[in-house]
Design an enzyme around this catalytic site. Structure first.
Site, PDB file in Angstrom:
ATOM      1  N   ASP A  67      15.586 -32.221 -37.418  1.00 47.22           N
ATOM      2  CA  ASP A  67      16.698 -31.571 -36.727  1.00 47.22           C
ATOM      3  C   ASP A  67      16.572 -31.658 -35.212  1.00 47.22           C
ATOM      4  O   ASP A  67      15.534 -32.055 -34.675  1.00 47.22           O
ATOM      5  CB  ASP A  67      16.804 -30.096 -37.168  1.00 47.22           C
ATOM      6  CG  ASP A  67      15.441 -29.400 -37.254  1.00 47.22           C
ATOM      7  OD1 ASP A  67      14.479 -29.872 -36.612  1.00 47.22           O
ATOM      8  OD2 ASP A  67      15.340 -28.393 -37.962  1.00 47.22           O
ATOM      9  N   ASP A 136      13.601 -16.550 -42.578  1.00 46.33           N
ATOM     10  CA  ASP A 136      14.711 -16.283 -43.499  1.00 46.33           C
ATOM     11  C   ASP A 136      14.768 -17.291 -44.651  1.00 46.33           C
ATOM     12  O   ASP A 136      15.744 -17.343 -45.388  1.00 46.33           O
ATOM     13  CB  ASP A 136      16.044 -16.295 -42.731  1.00 46.33           C
ATOM     14  CG  ASP A 136      16.305 -17.623 -42.018  1.00 46.33           C
ATOM     15  OD1 ASP A 136      15.517 -18.584 -42.207  1.00 46.33           O
ATOM     16  OD2 ASP A 136      17.304 -17.708 -41.277  1.00 46.33           O
ATOM     17  N   HIS A 138      14.729 -20.649 -44.336  1.00 43.32           N
ATOM     18  CA  HIS A 138      15.388 -21.934 -44.076  1.00 43.32           C
ATOM     19  C   HIS A 138      14.380 -23.077 -44.073  1.00 43.32           C
ATOM     20  O   HIS A 138      13.190 -22.882 -43.802  1.00 43.32           O
ATOM     21  CB  HIS A 138      16.216 -21.901 -42.776  1.00 43.32           C
ATOM     22  CG  HIS A 138      15.450 -21.832 -41.501  1.00 43.32           C
ATOM     23  ND1 HIS A 138      15.846 -21.057 -40.420  1.00 43.32           N
ATOM     24  CD2 HIS A 138      14.318 -22.453 -41.076  1.00 43.32           C
ATOM     25  CE1 HIS A 138      15.002 -21.212 -39.428  1.00 43.32           C
ATOM     26  NE2 HIS A 138      14.060 -22.047 -39.804  1.00 43.32           N
ATOM     27  N   GLU A 143      20.214 -22.857 -42.820  1.00 41.49           N
ATOM     28  CA  GLU A 143      20.127 -21.401 -42.865  1.00 41.49           C
ATOM     29  C   GLU A 143      20.582 -20.889 -44.240  1.00 41.49           C
ATOM     30  O   GLU A 143      21.250 -21.616 -44.988  1.00 41.49           O
ATOM     31  CB  GLU A 143      21.018 -20.810 -41.765  1.00 41.49           C
ATOM     32  CG  GLU A 143      20.617 -21.208 -40.347  1.00 41.49           C
ATOM     33  CD  GLU A 143      19.390 -20.461 -39.832  1.00 41.49           C
ATOM     34  OE1 GLU A 143      18.497 -20.113 -40.639  1.00 41.49           O
ATOM     35  OE2 GLU A 143      19.305 -20.252 -38.606  1.00 41.49           O
TER      36      GLU A 143
HETATM   37  P1  PGA Z   1       7.917 -22.128 -36.886  1.00 38.58           P
HETATM   38  O1  PGA Z   1       9.380 -22.422 -37.448  1.00 38.58           O
HETATM   39  O2  PGA Z   1       7.079 -23.271 -37.304  1.00 38.58           O
HETATM   40  O3  PGA Z   1       8.084 -22.065 -35.396  1.00 38.58           O
HETATM   41  O4  PGA Z   1       7.489 -20.837 -37.508  1.00 38.58           O
HETATM   42  C1  PGA Z   1       9.507 -22.878 -38.762  1.00 38.58           C
HETATM   43  C2  PGA Z   1      10.955 -23.113 -39.090  1.00 38.58           C
HETATM   44  O5  PGA Z   1      11.830 -22.441 -38.526  1.00 38.58           O
HETATM   45  O6  PGA Z   1      11.221 -23.989 -39.931  1.00 38.58           O
END
Ligand code: PGA
Length: 260
Positions: A67, A136, A138, A143
């Protein structure tokens, strides 16, 4: 789905790096799906060490990142283009033309997303996709409520995800609302998936992913349908798993030929 619980994120990342190294030795022209965020930083450090000290060769490797924020130039310090350069690409012998990240400055977003899917296809599909997981649930920036068959497209971030990512931006209003992300379906097409999760903040989404129902409310739960998905966790991220003892037993009692 295989759950591997390690005593620390260092151990988990060392195992993850060995996993990738094994693939690259078997298939030097492998296609890797890569993730950003705080989770894979140590994994990339370990890959860099393997490159420098053990000659791990990335010259034939192709990569596709999950992404990118819409509206950020590649040189923006919070862009994932910048993240990948700083945390991996400039330290290894990968050909820049073999690295792919969605274009955060795309003007025709649907066409850019279609072209990204076509490039993945043309490269032969993703052999191994690395994932983190959001608080959450994702994966990528899919999301909760994302279609579980979605393809690369624009998504709007939840306020929670924007807050989670706030430390990478100077001001809260600088955090983009929109992103381009591989879809859940795009991710599921990878031949193998390794999801990393560390720390207490990931315990709830990990237990929902592994032991909860498959639901678009927890996009990572679709990994229950993948035939080769592995979760590499530290103790804290595994803290809410009801069957943790069983997962540990499985890992500790693998036949030699299955060990990485
Ligand atoms: P993080 O994010 O590695 O900064 O915890 C993970 C994600 O949002 O997929």
């Amino acid at each position: 789905m295989e759950v591997i619980i390690q005593s620390s994120k260092q151990e988990a990342c060392a195992l993850g790096a060995r996993w990738i190294a094994r693939l690259l030795r078997q298939k030097p022209r492998a296609v890797l799906g890569l993730a950003t965020g705080s989770t894979p930083v140590l994994l990339y450090k370990e890959l860099i060490r393997l490159h420098r000290e053990e000659g791990l060769d990335f010259s034939g490797v192709t990569t596709f990142n999950l992404d990118e924020y819409l509206g950020l130039a590649p040189e923006h310090p919070a862009s994932y283009h910048h993240f990948m350069q700083e945390n991996l690409f400039r330290h290894i012998n990968i050909a820049p033309e073999n690295t792919h990240i969605p274009d955060g400055q795309a003007t025709d977003v649907p066409a850019t997303c279609r072209a990204y899917e076509e490039k993945i296809q043309a490269a032969g599909g993703i052999d191994l996709q690395i994932l983190g997981i959001g608080g959450d649930g994702h994966i990528g920036f899919n999301e909760p409520s994302s279609s579980l068959t979605s393809r690369t497209r624009i998504k709007s971030l939840t306020q929670r995800t924007r807050q989670d990512n706030a430390p990478f931006f100077e001001k809260p209003e600088d955090i983009p609302q929109h992103v381009i992300t591989m879809g859940v379906g795009t991710i599921m097409d990878a031949r193998e998936i390794v999801l990393l999760a560390f720390g207490q903040g990931k315990a709830a989404p990990i237990s929902a992913t592994v032991e909860g129902p498959i639901t678009a409310s927890v996009p990572a739960s679709i990994l229950q349908f993948h035939s080769k998905a592995t979760l590499l966790l530290d103790e804290e991220a595994a803290g809410d798993l009801k069957r943790a003892e069983y997962y540990r037993w499985v890992h500790d009692n693998k036949p030699d030929w299955q060990k990485v």
